[in-house]
Design a protein around this motif. Structure first.
Motif, PDB file in Angstrom:
ATOM      1  N   MET A   1      -7.187   4.407  -3.675  1.00  0.00           N
ATOM      2  CA  MET A   1      -6.994   5.757  -3.147  1.00  0.00           C
ATOM      3  C   MET A   1      -6.425   6.687  -4.216  1.00  0.00           C
ATOM      4  O   MET A   1      -6.744   7.877  -4.259  1.00  0.00           O
ATOM      5  CB  MET A   1      -6.049   5.701  -1.943  1.00  0.00           C
ATOM      6  CG  MET A   1      -6.012   6.968  -1.121  1.00  0.00           C
ATOM      7  SD  MET A   1      -7.582   7.258  -0.271  1.00  0.00           S
ATOM      8  CE  MET A   1      -7.701   9.036  -0.391  1.00  0.00           C
ATOM      9  N   ARG A   2      -5.621   6.161  -5.107  1.00  0.00           N
ATOM     10  CA  ARG A   2      -5.002   6.975  -6.149  1.00  0.00           C
ATOM     11  C   ARG A   2      -5.984   7.364  -7.254  1.00  0.00           C
ATOM     12  O   ARG A   2      -5.688   8.244  -8.072  1.00  0.00           O
ATOM     13  CB  ARG A   2      -3.803   6.241  -6.735  1.00  0.00           C
ATOM     14  CG  ARG A   2      -2.936   7.074  -7.657  1.00  0.00           C
ATOM     15  CD  ARG A   2      -1.648   6.385  -7.980  1.00  0.00           C
ATOM     16  NE  ARG A   2      -0.727   6.416  -6.873  1.00  0.00           N
ATOM     17  CZ  ARG A   2       0.046   7.455  -6.581  1.00  0.00           C
ATOM     18  NH1 ARG A   2      -0.006   8.548  -7.319  1.00  0.00           N
ATOM     19  NH2 ARG A   2       0.873   7.405  -5.562  1.00  0.00           N
TER      20      ARG A   2
ATOM     21  N   ALA B   1       0.214   4.023  -2.785  1.00  0.00           N
ATOM     22  CA  ALA B   1      -0.730   5.040  -2.320  1.00  0.00           C
ATOM     23  C   ALA B   1      -0.203   6.436  -2.638  1.00  0.00           C
ATOM     24  O   ALA B   1       0.999   6.645  -2.808  1.00  0.00           O
ATOM     25  CB  ALA B   1      -0.962   4.893  -0.816  1.00  0.00           C
TER      26      ALA B   1
ATOM     27  N   MET C   1     -11.802   1.823   0.255  1.00  0.00           N
ATOM     28  CA  MET C   1     -10.746   0.881   0.630  1.00  0.00           C
ATOM     29  C   MET C   1     -11.308  -0.239   1.497  1.00  0.00           C
ATOM     30  O   MET C   1     -10.989  -1.420   1.307  1.00  0.00           O
ATOM     31  CB  MET C   1      -9.622   1.621   1.360  1.00  0.00           C
ATOM     32  CG  MET C   1      -8.843   2.596   0.492  1.00  0.00           C
ATOM     33  SD  MET C   1      -7.645   3.584   1.450  1.00  0.00           S
ATOM     34  CE  MET C   1      -6.562   2.309   2.079  1.00  0.00           C
TER      35      MET C   1
ATOM     36  N   HIS D   1      -3.606  11.240   4.912  1.00  0.00           N
ATOM     37  CA  HIS D   1      -2.616  10.169   5.055  1.00  0.00           C
ATOM     38  C   HIS D   1      -2.828   9.387   6.342  1.00  0.00           C
ATOM     39  O   HIS D   1      -2.632   8.168   6.387  1.00  0.00           O
ATOM     40  CB  HIS D   1      -1.209  10.749   4.985  1.00  0.00           C
ATOM     41  CG  HIS D   1      -0.931  11.811   6.008  1.00  0.00           C
ATOM     42  ND1 HIS D   1      -1.642  12.995   6.085  1.00  0.00           N
ATOM     43  CD2 HIS D   1      -0.022  11.857   7.021  1.00  0.00           C
ATOM     44  CE1 HIS D   1      -1.177  13.730   7.085  1.00  0.00           C
ATOM     45  NE2 HIS D   1      -0.205  13.070   7.668  1.00  0.00           N
TER      46      HIS D   1
ATOM     47  N   GLY E   1      -4.083   0.757  -2.356  1.00  0.00           N
ATOM     48  CA  GLY E   1      -3.405   1.983  -2.758  1.00  0.00           C
ATOM     49  C   GLY E   1      -3.920   2.526  -4.076  1.00  0.00           C
ATOM     50  O   GLY E   1      -4.061   3.742  -4.259  1.00  0.00           O
TER      51      GLY E   1
ATOM     52  N   MET F   1      -5.881   7.224   5.882  1.00  0.00           N
ATOM     53  CA  MET F   1      -5.550   6.088   5.032  1.00  0.00           C
ATOM     54  C   MET F   1      -4.848   4.995   5.832  1.00  0.00           C
ATOM     55  O   MET F   1      -5.119   3.803   5.648  1.00  0.00           O
ATOM     56  CB  MET F   1      -4.668   6.563   3.871  1.00  0.00           C
ATOM     57  CG  MET F   1      -4.353   5.514   2.839  1.00  0.00           C
ATOM     58  SD  MET F   1      -3.567   6.239   1.373  1.00  0.00           S
ATOM     59  CE  MET F   1      -2.108   7.001   2.128  1.00  0.00           C
TER      60      MET F   1
ATOM     61  N   LEU G   1       0.829  -1.208   0.000  1.00  0.00           N
ATOM     62  CA  LEU G   1       0.000   0.000   0.000  1.00  0.00           C
ATOM     63  C   LEU G   1       0.863   1.257   0.000  1.00  0.00           C
ATOM     64  O   LEU G   1       0.587   2.206  -0.741  1.00  0.00           O
ATOM     65  CB  LEU G   1      -0.941  -0.002   1.202  1.00  0.00           C
ATOM     66  CG  LEU G   1      -1.900   1.195   1.272  1.00  0.00           C
ATOM     67  CD1 LEU G   1      -3.291   0.748   1.682  1.00  0.00           C
ATOM     68  CD2 LEU G   1      -1.405   2.249   2.264  1.00  0.00           C
TER      69      LEU G   1
END
Length: 261
Positions: A89-90, A30, A252, A144, A86, A147, A26
């Motif tokens: 999230m991207r 990420a 996620m 962050h 990851g 996450m 991740l």
């Protein structure tokens, strides 16, 4: 005298290695953590620190030797899960890059591009600007940290095991990829509408007065209008991205829930 048996050593290796693999996957993909300018040693250090902190809270692990076919399958599973989390999230940052591409084309800046080491291709300057602003907003909103919290929760929704993974999570990730174009277009739509209206007005002016050199003033006027519209967009960028960051973090966990057999 303190002594360690081979069984205890293997149990410690299992408790550290398998969570570490998911976390490293991740962290490597990420946003913010996985950027090319972040050294690999830093990525490995962050994943190792998270594994040391979270491993004692994860409960029992499957009784599978690390050096075995079952242990290798678990490692592959953790890599796939971490990379997919990851990637989910991207997707938001990819939508921001797509919006920059749309805006840059309308502003006439298709030739103004830089080499992007993340995508290994050319990226428009507007896309790079919006991407950097999105990262700063992400850090300002403690994205962050959220996450990392979602990563810790993923071990509860999808514990480490040697069983097969369900296909629902992968299908959810594929469908979430379609939001790239929708979110990017929504972000760029005000500027696209304004610039298209300006181009339409210049086209009408050129037809009404052919002696007026529209090509001499068209590009500077479009560029200035685009910069002005970008200035109006900046204060509203955080309000647009905040709910999408929250949705991406929730996705996620939905992804890991979809992988449960």
């Amino acid at each position: 005298m303190f002594s360690v048996t081979s069984g205890q050593l293997e149990a410690w290796m299992v408790a550290f290695l398998w969570p570490f693999v998911r976390m490293l996957a991740l962290v490597s993909t990420a946003p913010v953590f996985g950027e090319p300018w972040v050294p690999r040693q830093v990525k490995v250090g962050i994943a190792a620190m998270l594994a040391l902190v979270l491993s004692p809270t994860l409960g029992a692990f499957p009784a599978v030797p690390v050096v075995s076919a079952g242990g290798l399958w678990i490692v592959i599973q953790q890599v796939l899960i971490g990379v997919a989390m990851g990637f989910s999230m991207r997707l938001i940052f990819t939508a921001v890059l797509a919006a920059g591409e749309y805006i840059g084309l309308q502003m006439g800046l298709s030739f103004a591009s830089f080499f992007d080491p993340m995508s290994h291709g050319s990226t428009m300057v507007v896309s790079r600007l919006l991407n950097m602003l999105a990262m700063l907003i992400f850090l300002a909103l403690d994205g962050h940290l959220l996450m990392v919290n979602a990563l810790a929760d993923s071990f509860r929704t999808l514990p480490i095991s040697g069983g097969p993974l369900a296909a629902g999570g992968w299908m959810f990730l594929v469908l979430a990829g379609g939001d790239i174009f929708a979110s990017g277009l929504m972000l760029a739509l005000p500027l696209i509408t304004a610039l298209l209206t300006l181009n339409l007005a210049m086209g009408i002016l050129n037809r009404a007065s052919p002696q007026f050199s529209i090509f001499a003033v068209g590009f500077p006027l479009t560029l200035l209008a685009g910069i002005f519209m970008l200035q109006l967009l900046m204060p509203n960028l955080a309000a647009f991205l905040e709910p999408r960051f929250a949705e991406a973090i929730a996705n996620m966990l939905r992804f890991t829930q979809g992988l449960r057999p």
